[in-house]
Design a protein around this motif. Structure first.
Motif, PDB file in Angstrom:
ATOM      1  N   GLN A 212       0.908  -1.224   0.149  1.00  0.00           N
ATOM      2  CA  GLN A 212      -0.012  -0.024  -0.120  1.00  0.00           C
ATOM      3  C   GLN A 212       0.778   1.163  -0.090  1.00  0.00           C
ATOM      4  O   GLN A 212       1.661   1.351   0.831  1.00  0.00           O
ATOM      5  CB  GLN A 212      -0.881   0.017   1.202  1.00  0.00           C
ATOM      6  N   GLU A 213       0.587   2.156  -0.875  1.00  0.00           N
ATOM      7  CA  GLU A 213       1.197   3.377  -0.850  1.00  0.00           C
ATOM      8  C   GLU A 213       0.356   4.633  -0.895  1.00  0.00           C
ATOM      9  O   GLU A 213      -0.956   4.742  -1.404  1.00  0.00           O
ATOM     10  CB  GLU A 213       1.891   3.485  -2.338  1.00  0.00           C
ATOM     11  N   ARG A 214       0.414   5.546   0.084  1.00  0.00           N
ATOM     12  CA  ARG A 214      -0.610   6.789   0.250  1.00  0.00           C
ATOM     13  C   ARG A 214      -0.038   7.862  -0.706  1.00  0.00           C
ATOM     14  O   ARG A 214       1.089   8.487  -0.385  1.00  0.00           O
ATOM     15  CB  ARG A 214      -0.549   7.024   1.542  1.00  0.00           C
ATOM     16  N   ARG A 215      -0.815   8.203  -1.639  1.00  0.00           N
ATOM     17  CA  ARG A 215      -0.569   9.287  -2.375  1.00  0.00           C
ATOM     18  C   ARG A 215      -0.867  10.729  -2.216  1.00  0.00           C
ATOM     19  O   ARG A 215      -0.190  11.497  -1.948  1.00  0.00           O
ATOM     20  CB  ARG A 215      -1.288   8.958  -3.913  1.00  0.00           C
TER      21      ARG A 215
ATOM     22  N   SER B  38      -2.755   3.539  -2.980  1.00  0.00           N
ATOM     23  CA  SER B  38      -2.467   3.188  -4.275  1.00  0.00           C
ATOM     24  C   SER B  38      -1.877   1.773  -3.963  1.00  0.00           C
ATOM     25  O   SER B  38      -1.367   1.453  -2.672  1.00  0.00           O
ATOM     26  CB  SER B  38      -1.647   3.949  -5.155  1.00  0.00           C
ATOM     27  N   TYR B  39      -1.768   0.700  -4.889  1.00  0.00           N
ATOM     28  CA  TYR B  39      -1.216  -0.515  -4.424  1.00  0.00           C
ATOM     29  C   TYR B  39      -0.242  -0.978  -5.300  1.00  0.00           C
ATOM     30  O   TYR B  39      -0.465  -0.744  -6.769  1.00  0.00           O
ATOM     31  CB  TYR B  39      -2.229  -1.582  -4.392  1.00  0.00           C
ATOM     32  N   HIS B  40       1.016  -1.211  -4.879  1.00  0.00           N
ATOM     33  CA  HIS B  40       2.099  -1.356  -5.872  1.00  0.00           C
ATOM     34  C   HIS B  40       2.450  -3.181  -5.668  1.00  0.00           C
ATOM     35  O   HIS B  40       3.065  -3.564  -4.644  1.00  0.00           O
ATOM     36  CB  HIS B  40       3.381  -0.884  -5.133  1.00  0.00           C
TER      37      HIS B  40
END
Length: 410
Positions: A262-265, A271-273
């Motif tokens: 999980q990445e918080r923009r 978003s998910y990587h």
């Protein structure tokens, strides 16, 4: 609390299987327990797969059916098993068939009904996913078929999942459904779900749901399902999903295991990587993590795998596993691992007081005569004809003294 079986014949069969799976085992080491006011607790350790204590149950041991499709547990400790013969309970000693008391069932119908999914709520409530009559909701007041009540007949349920908002997600041969507020709604245009997709759900932790169908991986958010592309050419196609207790999302594919990082923009956007974590030469059927954070991986025909800081390790029929096709995995309230197989029955793996040391652990000796613990916490093992071994930092190392012939009995 689940207690070991006291059946003599079952114990003999379990012992025979254990002896076959530990080829050339030479020594049994006693683990050290620490006491507390609440009882005994095992020290944290990374056991080799061969060091788990294993017990198997099959039809000859009282198991109603060797095809175990799902495993669950009630708060009182009783295990529930779903199979092609229906639902059974297990108290550690006895299996007991649990009839589905459904008034809508036609008169004269057999009590044996295939069940693919079970979801207990407390000790009295149970959601049942049948293999032809949809979803049944069983309570102390009776059993209601919510699928047929909504006009959906002959549904084959693949799995059930209740999210953090209390919504029941249903995977069927026709696609995905949601049961909320007493109404059953269909998630349209996401594809059918084949019978080999047995773990299709993973809640995203932000009000959404990932699910996999025969058409691929989807992410449902705010009432809309969108296809999610992994973008990893060598990872294979998604076939299984799992969200672990720390909220990591894992995807089992036809070629391995992928983590969605999980990445918080922005303040609210997530978003998910996708990151490929393991390559396995078989489709994944089910994923599950234990209390130590190890990820257990069941495959459709390539045995059981474990992924942790030491890497990948595998256990198969060649090591003593009854069946290489894993259908279900479950961790009970005592942190035992339960394995349901396509045709191999039920297995329990537990971290016991005794751990074997043999070929699988690097101890290539048929007989050990002496064991010594030194002041550094290492174990020294003397053998007859195979030299001296030292257990240091969890690993067994051949440490024969210089100029001492290997064949010297120690």
């Amino acid at each position: 609390m689940i207690q070991p079986s006291h059946s003599d014949t079952s114990a003999l069969r379990s012992m025979e299987r254990s002896l076959r799976s530990i080829a050339g085992a030479a020594i049994i080491a006693l683990a050290v327990f620490s006491s507390s006011s609440t009882g005994w607790a095992l020290p944290v350790s990374n056991l080799q797969l061969s060091e788990y204590q294993k017990q198997d149950w099959q039809v000859e041991d009282g198991l109603p059916e060797n095809n175990v499709r799902m495993i669950a547990q009630r708060p009182d400790g009783t295990l529930l098993l779903a199979s092609s013969s229906g639902i059974a309970s297990f108290d550690g000693q006895h299996f007991r068939a649990l009839p589905i008391n459904d008034s809508a069932k036609a008169a004269g119908d057999s009590d044996i009904e295939a069940v693919n999914a079970i979801l207990p709520v407390g000790n009295e409530e149970l959601w049942i996913g049948t293999d032809g009559r949809g979803v049944l909701h069983q309570t102390s007041a009776g059993t209601v078929n919510i699928s047929e009540r909504a006009g959906l007949y002959n549904e084959r349920i693949r799995n059930l999942c209740k999210d953090s908002n209390g919504v029941l997600w249903i995977a069927t041969q026709n696609g995905i459904e949601r049961y909320t507020g007493g109404r059953l709604e269909v998630v349209k245009n996401t594809g059918m779900i084949s019978g080999d997709l047995v773990s299709p759900f993973a809640e995203d932790g932000h009000g959404g749901m990932f699910f996999v169908t025969s058409s691929g991986l989807f992410h449902w958010q705010s009432g809309v399902a969108r296809q999610f592309a992994l973008g990893l050419p060598n990872a294979g196609s998604p076939v299984a999903l799992y969200r672990d207790p720390p909220s990591q999302i894992w995807i089992g594919t036809t070629k391995g295991v992928v983590e969605l990082v999980q990445e918080r923009r922005e303040a609210t956007a997530i978003s998910y990587h996708p990151v490929l974590r393991a390559k396995i030469s078989a489709p994944i059927s089910v994923l599950l993590s234990d209390a130590t954070g190890d990820l257990w991986i069941g495959t459709r025909g390539y045995g059981l795998w474990r992924l942790n800081s030491d890497g990948l390790s595998r256990w198969s029929v060649q090591n003593g596993l009854p069946d290489d096709a894993i259908r279900s995995l479950f961790i009970d309230d005592e942190n035992n691992l339960w394995i349901g197989m396509l045709s191999g029955g039920l297995s329990r793996w537990r971290k016991g007081a005794l751990a074997p040391y043999g070929d699988a652990e690097g101890f290539h000796a048929t007989y050990s005569a002496n064991v010594l613990a030194d002041s550094h916490g290492d174990l020294w093992l003397g053998t007859w004809g195979k030299g001296l071994f030292r257990r240091h930092n969890g690993k067994l190392i051949p440490t024969n003294p210089p100029n001492l012939p290997m064949t010297t009995p120690i």
